[in-house]
Design a protein around this motif. Sequence first.
Motif, PDB file in Angstrom:
ATOM      1  N   UNK A  73     -14.170 -63.404   8.461  1.00 23.03           N
ATOM      2  CA  UNK A  73     -14.256 -64.007   8.471  1.00 23.03           C
ATOM      3  C   UNK A  73     -12.816 -63.939   9.645  1.00 23.03           C
ATOM      4  N   UNK A  74     -12.186 -63.077   9.780  1.00 22.31           N
ATOM      5  CA  UNK A  74     -10.489 -62.888  10.535  1.00 22.31           C
ATOM      6  C   UNK A  74     -12.050 -62.136  11.893  1.00 22.31           C
ATOM      7  N   UNK A  75     -12.408 -61.523  11.777  1.00 26.21           N
ATOM      8  CA  UNK A  75     -13.259 -61.109  12.797  1.00 26.21           C
ATOM      9  C   UNK A  75     -14.205 -62.580  14.153  1.00 26.21           C
ATOM     10  N   UNK A  76     -14.582 -63.590  12.649  1.00 29.62           N
ATOM     11  CA  UNK A  76     -14.385 -64.966  14.024  1.00 29.62           C
ATOM     12  C   UNK A  76     -13.584 -65.726  14.662  1.00 29.62           C
ATOM     13  N   UNK A  77     -12.657 -65.457  13.634  1.00 24.11           N
ATOM     14  CA  UNK A  77     -10.649 -65.844  14.348  1.00 24.11           C
ATOM     15  C   UNK A  77     -11.008 -65.434  15.899  1.00 24.11           C
ATOM     16  N   UNK A  78     -11.107 -63.567  15.604  1.00 25.34           N
ATOM     17  CA  UNK A  78     -10.442 -62.901  16.463  1.00 25.34           C
ATOM     18  C   UNK A  78     -11.114 -63.121  17.578  1.00 25.34           C
ATOM     19  N   UNK A  79     -12.456 -63.441  17.916  1.00 23.22           N
ATOM     20  CA  UNK A  79     -13.646 -64.020  18.723  1.00 23.22           C
ATOM     21  C   UNK A  79     -13.651 -65.285  18.712  1.00 23.22           C
ATOM     22  N   UNK A  80     -13.037 -65.966  18.679  1.00 27.40           N
ATOM     23  CA  UNK A  80     -13.077 -67.127  19.132  1.00 27.40           C
ATOM     24  C   UNK A  80     -11.882 -67.242  19.822  1.00 27.40           C
ATOM     25  N   UNK A  81     -10.477 -66.907  19.494  1.00 24.22           N
ATOM     26  CA  UNK A  81      -9.640 -66.044  20.429  1.00 24.22           C
ATOM     27  C   UNK A  81     -10.023 -65.267  21.370  1.00 24.22           C
ATOM     28  N   UNK A  82     -10.638 -64.987  22.126  1.00 24.00           N
ATOM     29  CA  UNK A  82     -10.893 -63.914  22.469  1.00 24.00           C
ATOM     30  C   UNK A  82     -11.715 -64.493  23.741  1.00 24.00           C
TER      31      UNK A  82
ATOM     32  N   UNK B 271     -22.000 -74.077  21.217  1.00 24.61           N
ATOM     33  CA  UNK B 271     -22.125 -72.840  21.552  1.00 24.61           C
ATOM     34  C   UNK B 271     -21.658 -71.165  22.059  1.00 24.61           C
ATOM     35  N   UNK B 272     -20.705 -72.187  22.565  1.00 23.30           N
ATOM     36  CA  UNK B 272     -19.415 -70.481  22.847  1.00 23.30           C
ATOM     37  C   UNK B 272     -18.601 -70.168  21.820  1.00 23.30           C
ATOM     38  N   UNK B 273     -18.545 -71.561  20.620  1.00 22.35           N
ATOM     39  CA  UNK B 273     -17.994 -70.894  19.246  1.00 22.35           C
ATOM     40  C   UNK B 273     -19.621 -70.357  18.384  1.00 22.35           C
ATOM     41  N   UNK B 274     -20.563 -70.343  18.873  1.00 19.24           N
ATOM     42  CA  UNK B 274     -21.532 -70.106  17.873  1.00 19.24           C
ATOM     43  C   UNK B 274     -21.937 -67.748  18.053  1.00 19.24           C
ATOM     44  N   UNK B 275     -21.503 -68.266  19.498  1.00 21.04           N
ATOM     45  CA  UNK B 275     -21.879 -67.009  20.263  1.00 21.04           C
ATOM     46  C   UNK B 275     -21.096 -66.036  19.396  1.00 21.04           C
ATOM     47  N   UNK B 276     -19.670 -67.060  19.790  1.00 24.78           N
ATOM     48  CA  UNK B 276     -18.407 -66.195  18.597  1.00 24.78           C
ATOM     49  C   UNK B 276     -18.812 -65.106  17.292  1.00 24.78           C
ATOM     50  N   UNK B 277     -19.345 -66.409  16.520  1.00 23.78           N
ATOM     51  CA  UNK B 277     -19.823 -65.767  15.253  1.00 23.78           C
ATOM     52  C   UNK B 277     -21.641 -64.791  15.170  1.00 23.78           C
ATOM     53  N   UNK B 278     -21.698 -64.943  15.943  1.00 20.73           N
ATOM     54  CA  UNK B 278     -22.992 -64.061  16.199  1.00 20.73           C
ATOM     55  C   UNK B 278     -22.335 -63.071  16.551  1.00 20.73           C
ATOM     56  N   UNK B 279     -21.686 -62.517  17.327  1.00 22.73           N
ATOM     57  CA  UNK B 279     -20.952 -61.270  17.837  1.00 22.73           C
ATOM     58  C   UNK B 279     -19.724 -60.472  16.465  1.00 22.73           C
ATOM     59  N   UNK B 280     -19.421 -62.260  15.731  1.00 22.13           N
ATOM     60  CA  UNK B 280     -18.451 -61.634  14.604  1.00 22.13           C
ATOM     61  C   UNK B 280     -19.863 -60.629  13.606  1.00 22.13           C
TER      62      UNK B 280
ATOM     63  N   UNK C  73     -26.939 -71.345  14.234  1.00 21.07           N
ATOM     64  CA  UNK C  73     -26.478 -72.935  14.686  1.00 21.07           C
ATOM     65  C   UNK C  73     -27.882 -73.578  15.636  1.00 21.07           C
ATOM     66  N   UNK C  74     -28.061 -74.757  14.909  1.00 24.68           N
ATOM     67  CA  UNK C  74     -29.167 -75.555  16.019  1.00 24.68           C
ATOM     68  C   UNK C  74     -28.695 -76.989  16.672  1.00 24.68           C
ATOM     69  N   UNK C  75     -29.632 -77.470  17.572  1.00 26.00           N
ATOM     70  CA  UNK C  75     -29.098 -78.124  18.286  1.00 26.00           C
ATOM     71  C   UNK C  75     -30.438 -79.120  18.298  1.00 26.00           C
ATOM     72  N   UNK C  76     -29.929 -80.534  17.784  1.00 29.76           N
ATOM     73  CA  UNK C  76     -31.291 -81.676  17.792  1.00 29.76           C
ATOM     74  C   UNK C  76     -30.460 -83.211  18.228  1.00 29.76           C
ATOM     75  N   UNK C  77     -30.872 -83.667  18.214  1.00 30.11           N
ATOM     76  CA  UNK C  77     -31.346 -85.039  18.757  1.00 30.11           C
ATOM     77  C   UNK C  77     -31.715 -85.976  17.360  1.00 30.11           C
ATOM     78  N   UNK C  78     -31.330 -87.473  17.487  1.00 30.19           N
ATOM     79  CA  UNK C  78     -31.612 -88.029  16.544  1.00 30.19           C
ATOM     80  C   UNK C  78     -31.219 -87.609  15.247  1.00 30.19           C
ATOM     81  N   UNK C  79     -32.422 -87.859  14.064  1.00 31.69           N
ATOM     82  CA  UNK C  79     -31.792 -86.905  12.694  1.00 31.69           C
ATOM     83  C   UNK C  79     -32.825 -86.107  11.836  1.00 31.69           C
ATOM     84  N   UNK C  80     -34.036 -86.366  13.197  1.00 31.13           N
ATOM     85  CA  UNK C  80     -35.088 -84.626  13.181  1.00 31.13           C
ATOM     86  C   UNK C  80     -34.539 -83.773  11.935  1.00 31.13           C
ATOM     87  N   UNK C  81     -33.370 -82.379  13.399  1.00 28.61           N
ATOM     88  CA  UNK C  81     -32.825 -81.677  12.196  1.00 28.61           C
ATOM     89  C   UNK C  81     -32.576 -81.823  11.644  1.00 28.61           C
TER      90      UNK C  81
END
Length: 525
Positions: free
Chosen positions: A70-79, A194-203, A216-224
């Motif tokens: 959890x701390x690593x996620x915070x660090x990566x976001x700040x980076x 995406x920027x935050x998602x990649x930070x979590x991936x790195x952590x 992390x998924x992207x989707x339009x409407x209600x399908x996803x």
Amino acid sequence: MTLEGKQLIGAKAIMANGVLIHAVNPSTNERLEPGYAAGGETEVGQACELAWSAFDIYRETGLETRACFLESIADEIETIGDPLIDRAVAETGLSEVRIKGERGRTCGQLRLFANVVRAGEWLDVRIDPALPERQPMPRADLRQRHVALGPVAVFGASNFPLAFSVAGGDTASALAAGCPVVVKAHSAHPGTSELVGRAIQRAVYKCQLPQGVFSLLFGSGNEVGQRLVSDARIKAVGFTGSRSGGTALMAAAQARPEPIPVYAEMSSINPVFLLPAALASHGAELGETFVGSLNMGAGQFCTNPGLIIAEKGPGLETFLAAATEAVQGAVSQPMLTPGIHEAYTQGVAELAKHKKVREVARGLAGEGDNTCQVRVFATSATDFLADTSLQGEVFGASSLVIECADLSEIMRVAEHLEGQLTATLHIDDADIDAARRLLPVLERRAGRVMANGWPTGVEVCHAMVHGGPYPATSDSRTTSVGSAALYRFLRPVCYQSLPDALLPEALREGNPAGVSRLVNGKREG
């Protein structure tokens, strides 16, 4: 940092083939690149399979390992630095100061949950050792702890692109509880997501955790969203958004062969009660500070003061005069999306044409696109009680003043209200008896009751409750902000007569995990 417009599934970035989603700068209506191709059944299935495969490993990670994650996620976001701030400002129209503050809150709550995980009290360990000689019947050895529910689907919110989004409170609390997370990004701010998602991936990679801990998924409407909630491998849902969206997810979750909990924060107008002595002593000041709260962030807070309730008289007249002056000087701000602006415009138009409602004041018209012109309306308590539609939330800087004849009518209005996130009392010493009468009603109606302040602003701490009876949330027993939020994603398990070698570490003899335990009803450690 280059944005790619791809789904982040486990450790991979995958290009889907659905309809392209583009963020729009609400201040200019400029379409922002790149486009994000919507995912579908394939991407949801891949993310859920990875999450399920990671679950049994991740939920038994050591407390220190999980806290460091959890701390690593915070660090990566700040980076990430300025690129995150710049993209979030462009996608939301919110100020740089606001986004920087929200980044601080996001990282702060991740570190708060890291400390909670380390302490281990959330395991709620209870041990009742065997009593083989007890008469008339012996007692078996019984040991209890809390375990993670399973993979959690989290839906990013429109109004908080960081703090209630990809790495926001729902994600942080679910990860703290030991649950892998699959996030459905909000389409209004995909680049920020995406920027935050990649930070979590790195952590995840740095902490050597199973890749399925996060997707992390992207989707339009209600399908996803519907596919996520309906997938058998998803065991709980965290959602912040509209009442219609939340109730749709609740229905989908209950229609499954195995229903699952949906923790949805949905709709609240956050009543503020101005009691007579407080109005008499500082009505003008209250009118001014009310408008400051109302127009904060163009009113796009779930704790915005959408309802003012007070007794008619000179004090209320002073309040309204000061509020009118403040509103007339209030600058319009851009709203988060063109769609949100359109809904706000329709909402205030409905109030303006209501035969029993009068307009008190409106703010300055905005010069840019999608700006929110502050509006304040008023009606009588009698007319408010007769028309339930007047309780509808208008998301934005709009508020309705309810003029009451006396305290008894104020009490009737309070009893008439739907469930709320907050209820506020403005009181002086002479109002204490009246407030005492109101308090039991407000406790039944709201998750947070406050005095002599304004509800906008939610402290991330141990005592905070950000929840309330329906339709404020789908489950009034929980909070989505504060350290208690992780209990939404846990359940108790009792172990009877298991040998020590099979017990979880926190339940073993000698307490090798070093956590606080209740042994024979007495606190140990």
